[in-house]
Design a protein around this motif. Sequence first.
Motif, PDB file in Angstrom:
ATOM      1  N   ASP A 148      20.994 -13.939  40.698  1.00  0.00           N
ATOM      2  CA  ASP A 148      21.501 -12.904  39.804  1.00  0.00           C
ATOM      3  C   ASP A 148      23.003 -12.754  39.995  1.00  0.00           C
ATOM      4  O   ASP A 148      23.493 -12.718  41.134  1.00  0.00           O
ATOM      5  N   ALA A 149      23.727 -12.663  38.909  1.00  0.00           N
ATOM      6  CA  ALA A 149      25.194 -12.589  38.977  1.00  0.00           C
ATOM      7  C   ALA A 149      25.683 -11.384  39.767  1.00  0.00           C
ATOM      8  O   ALA A 149      26.787 -11.398  40.322  1.00  0.00           O
ATOM      9  N   ALA A 150      24.867 -10.327  39.820  1.00  0.00           N
ATOM     10  CA  ALA A 150      25.277  -9.110  40.534  1.00  0.00           C
ATOM     11  C   ALA A 150      25.273  -9.316  42.046  1.00  0.00           C
ATOM     12  O   ALA A 150      25.914  -8.563  42.782  1.00  0.00           O
ATOM     13  N   LEU A 151      24.525 -10.324  42.517  1.00  0.00           N
ATOM     14  CA  LEU A 151      24.432 -10.627  43.954  1.00  0.00           C
ATOM     15  C   LEU A 151      24.109  -9.372  44.772  1.00  0.00           C
ATOM     16  O   LEU A 151      24.736  -9.085  45.792  1.00  0.00           O
ATOM     17  N   ASP A 152      23.113  -8.646  44.311  1.00  0.00           N
ATOM     18  CA  ASP A 152      22.740  -7.403  44.997  1.00  0.00           C
ATOM     19  C   ASP A 152      22.259  -7.673  46.412  1.00  0.00           C
ATOM     20  O   ASP A 152      21.597  -8.671  46.690  1.00  0.00           O
ATOM     21  N   ARG A 153      22.581  -6.752  47.309  1.00  0.00           N
ATOM     22  CA  ARG A 153      22.125  -6.801  48.687  1.00  0.00           C
ATOM     23  C   ARG A 153      20.995  -5.784  48.859  1.00  0.00           C
ATOM     24  O   ARG A 153      21.169  -4.617  48.511  1.00  0.00           O
ATOM     25  N   THR A 154      19.861  -6.230  49.405  1.00  0.00           N
ATOM     26  CA  THR A 154      18.709  -5.353  49.624  1.00  0.00           C
ATOM     27  C   THR A 154      18.257  -5.493  51.068  1.00  0.00           C
ATOM     28  O   THR A 154      18.045  -6.612  51.551  1.00  0.00           O
TER      29      THR A 154
END
Length: 470
Positions: free
Chosen positions: A442-448
Amino acid sequence: MFPPDFAWGAATAAYQIEGGWQADGKGPSIWDTFCREKGRVFEDQNGDLACNSYELWEKDLACIQQLGLTHYRLSLSWARLLPDGTSQNVNQRGVQYYNKVIDDLLASDVSPMVTLYHFDLPQALQDQGGWKSPDIAALFDNYAKFCFQTFGDRVKLWITINEPYVCAKLGHEDGIHAPGLKDKGIAPYVVGHNMLRAHAMAWHSYSSTYRAKQKGAVSLAINSDWFEPLDPGCNEDIAAAQRAIAFTLGWFAWPVFVTGDYPEVMKSAIDAQSDKLGYNGTSRLPRFSSDDPTILGTADFFALNYYTSRKVTPRGSCEHTLSMKSDQDTEEVLDPSWPICGVSWLAVVPYGLRKLLKYIKDTLGNPAVYITENGFSQVGPLQMKDVQRCEFYKSTISEVAKAVQEDGVNVRGYFAWSLMDNFEWADGFSVRFGLFHVDFSDAALDRTIYQSGQEYAKMISKNKSGQSKM
């Protein structure tokens, strides 16, 4: 309980997380070049974008704050700061980026531990011979002085070079890390020698010019497995284990902490093999000269990267080939009772860390120790509830506590590898070490946060609260 000022950290490296490989005047590094050579990296992946920490630093900072870290280990990209590797050409946008990172950490009550070199040599310097050239030591020293001058008013913990063993062997003998050379039996020793010279020059520069005012501490990060004899009652296996630790930890620790020179076990093994190969008394292991900086004593603490352990026995062959493996003459064996996490080489052996810490105390003069990397990998299907990694951190930190409380090791801090999933060198994005998952699709490169990240945060919080009651 750990000491009140114990450093609870996580670690990253510039090439593995930053991306922005051409952004704002950054020069190319050897890893930018290496990743563009087909077949070098898993699925020909690269760190061009990685976690995009160059643009998404605030997301990283939020992860650091969520964990409750007291310390964060990061590395500076030499090519982002000095695109051609020299201080004649300073990239001010790179300086601004790291100034913001350091200032934001301090504003969050997080102390930075800064690594000057974590595998990503400017390509411009590789073109001049890289770490094989004796000139690299002075070039590194100039880079280090630039960093001390620019950031040292706020940075109190410095690592000059990360894992010189890995750079020397994997990059210059095995060819599986940048710059991808396979100059067996000669180049790794030259590279290791020049890295020690470079480290020592930088340490002396800090001591003579910056230490009195900046009051920081400087070391180099040495990686080592724990090695023990396959058969504890077999003298040949005992000797093999001693050679294994001499060729890894001892290669860099002996000159810095013990004698100012390489371990005798290592020197005699290389010389014996050289004689068999017809070198006629000429050693392939460089000797320190009176022109070199003093190596002994050039570390203010011991920085240890530990991941796994091995049982050791002699190779049992009369192989007369030119390589570090032949020089060392050992075969490493995995105990079948050790679980494997993710990658095939990573057996989970928490007690090995305790034994290695005690070895460091007993043989290197009881230095202050920071565990600057230690982690557990995942491959295959994503598991956000990473129960095995939770157990790994609990077991490992328990072993560190025993080393402190029962063995009297002066451990000052523990840094988990890694803050978040990232570009894992030749394994690309196929191997995940993070306390936070990064969605690279995902382009947002979210960290979870993984469950292991939550558990690590609880351990940190528990120790902080326990310390406040002391």
